[in-house]
Design a protein around this motif. Sequence first.
Motif, PDB file in Angstrom:
ATOM      1  N   LYS A   9       0.825  -1.206   0.000  1.00 36.08           N
ATOM      2  CA  LYS A   9       0.000   0.000   0.000  1.00 36.08           C
ATOM      3  C   LYS A   9       0.865   1.265   0.000  1.00 36.08           C
ATOM      4  CE  LYS A   9      -4.144  -2.024   1.982  1.00 36.08           C
ATOM      5  NZ  LYS A   9      -5.083  -2.056   3.099  1.00 36.08           N
ATOM      6  N   ILE A  10       1.955   1.261   0.740  1.00 37.35           N
ATOM      7  CA  ILE A  10       2.882   2.404   0.733  1.00 37.35           C
ATOM      8  C   ILE A  10       3.495   2.571  -0.651  1.00 37.35           C
ATOM      9  CG2 ILE A  10       5.098   3.249   1.629  1.00 37.35           C
ATOM     10  CD1 ILE A  10       4.263   1.939   4.343  1.00 37.35           C
ATOM     11  N   THR A  15       4.047   5.512  -5.749  1.00 32.88           N
ATOM     12  CA  THR A  15       4.349   5.346  -7.170  1.00 32.88           C
ATOM     13  C   THR A  15       3.117   5.340  -8.066  1.00 32.88           C
ATOM     14  OG1 THR A  15       4.206   2.926  -7.114  1.00 32.88           O
ATOM     15  CG2 THR A  15       6.358   3.927  -6.597  1.00 32.88           C
ATOM     16  N   ASN A  16       1.953   5.012  -7.516  1.00 30.94           N
ATOM     17  CA  ASN A  16       0.726   4.803  -8.283  1.00 30.94           C
ATOM     18  C   ASN A  16       0.932   3.746  -9.379  1.00 30.94           C
ATOM     19  OD1 ASN A  16      -2.023   5.284  -8.601  1.00 30.94           O
ATOM     20  ND2 ASN A  16      -1.669   6.726 -10.276  1.00 30.94           N
ATOM     21  N   ASN A  17       1.886   2.850  -9.168  1.00 30.65           N
ATOM     22  CA  ASN A  17       2.210   1.783 -10.111  1.00 30.65           C
ATOM     23  C   ASN A  17       1.612   0.483  -9.593  1.00 30.65           C
ATOM     24  OD1 ASN A  17       3.326  -0.137 -11.778  1.00 30.65           O
ATOM     25  ND2 ASN A  17       5.454   0.452 -11.407  1.00 30.65           N
ATOM     26  N   TYR A  23       7.174  -4.429  -8.522  1.00 31.63           N
ATOM     27  CA  TYR A  23       7.323  -4.401  -7.067  1.00 31.63           C
ATOM     28  C   TYR A  23       8.067  -5.621  -6.530  1.00 31.63           C
ATOM     29  CZ  TYR A  23       5.993  -4.352  -2.136  1.00 31.63           C
ATOM     30  OH  TYR A  23       6.018  -4.370  -0.771  1.00 31.63           O
ATOM     31  N   PHE A  24       7.709  -6.794  -7.028  1.00 30.80           N
ATOM     32  CA  PHE A  24       8.316  -8.027  -6.537  1.00 30.80           C
ATOM     33  C   PHE A  24       9.573  -8.388  -7.314  1.00 30.80           C
ATOM     34  CE2 PHE A  24       3.762  -8.981  -5.452  1.00 30.80           C
ATOM     35  CZ  PHE A  24       3.936  -8.932  -4.083  1.00 30.80           C
ATOM     36  N   ILE A  25      10.483  -9.052  -6.629  1.00 35.06           N
ATOM     37  CA  ILE A  25      11.687  -9.627  -7.221  1.00 35.06           C
ATOM     38  C   ILE A  25      11.575 -11.137  -7.024  1.00 35.06           C
ATOM     39  CG2 ILE A  25      14.206  -9.794  -7.042  1.00 35.06           C
ATOM     40  CD1 ILE A  25      14.129  -6.922  -5.861  1.00 35.06           C
ATOM     41  N   VAL A  26      11.961 -11.898  -8.042  1.00 39.29           N
ATOM     42  CA  VAL A  26      11.888 -13.358  -7.946  1.00 39.29           C
ATOM     43  C   VAL A  26      12.593 -13.812  -6.665  1.00 39.29           C
ATOM     44  CG1 VAL A  26      12.586 -15.536  -9.006  1.00 39.29           C
ATOM     45  CG2 VAL A  26      11.742 -13.661 -10.442  1.00 39.29           C
TER      46      VAL A  26
END
Length: 97
Positions: A9-10, A15-17, A23-26
């Motif tokens: 949420k932050i 970023t409104n992305n 956001y995530f990395i494998v």
Amino acid sequence: MTKSLEMWKIYLDHTNNHNIGDYFIVGDVISTDLIDYIRMNMSLESDTPNYIQIKEIQGYYYDLSSALKPVYHTFSECDNQWRYHGICYKWESINRS
């Protein structure tokens, strides 16, 4: 570090992305509350107690038989710990990007 719903949420506020691929990395560990949020708020292609894939196709990759197959954002749970696997063929957890 475990990525939580509060952190998501932050990230969205700053970023409104809404693209989780940004956001995530494998390999990221994902909190249960964030997995619950994904289940309740996103359309899913695959949904079992230990495995989910988000419905939106992220691209197409050739498999070993030269068949072009779609890939999806994929999460799975093992030993009470959820992880992000990247974009994977349906019912798999091998990142294809």
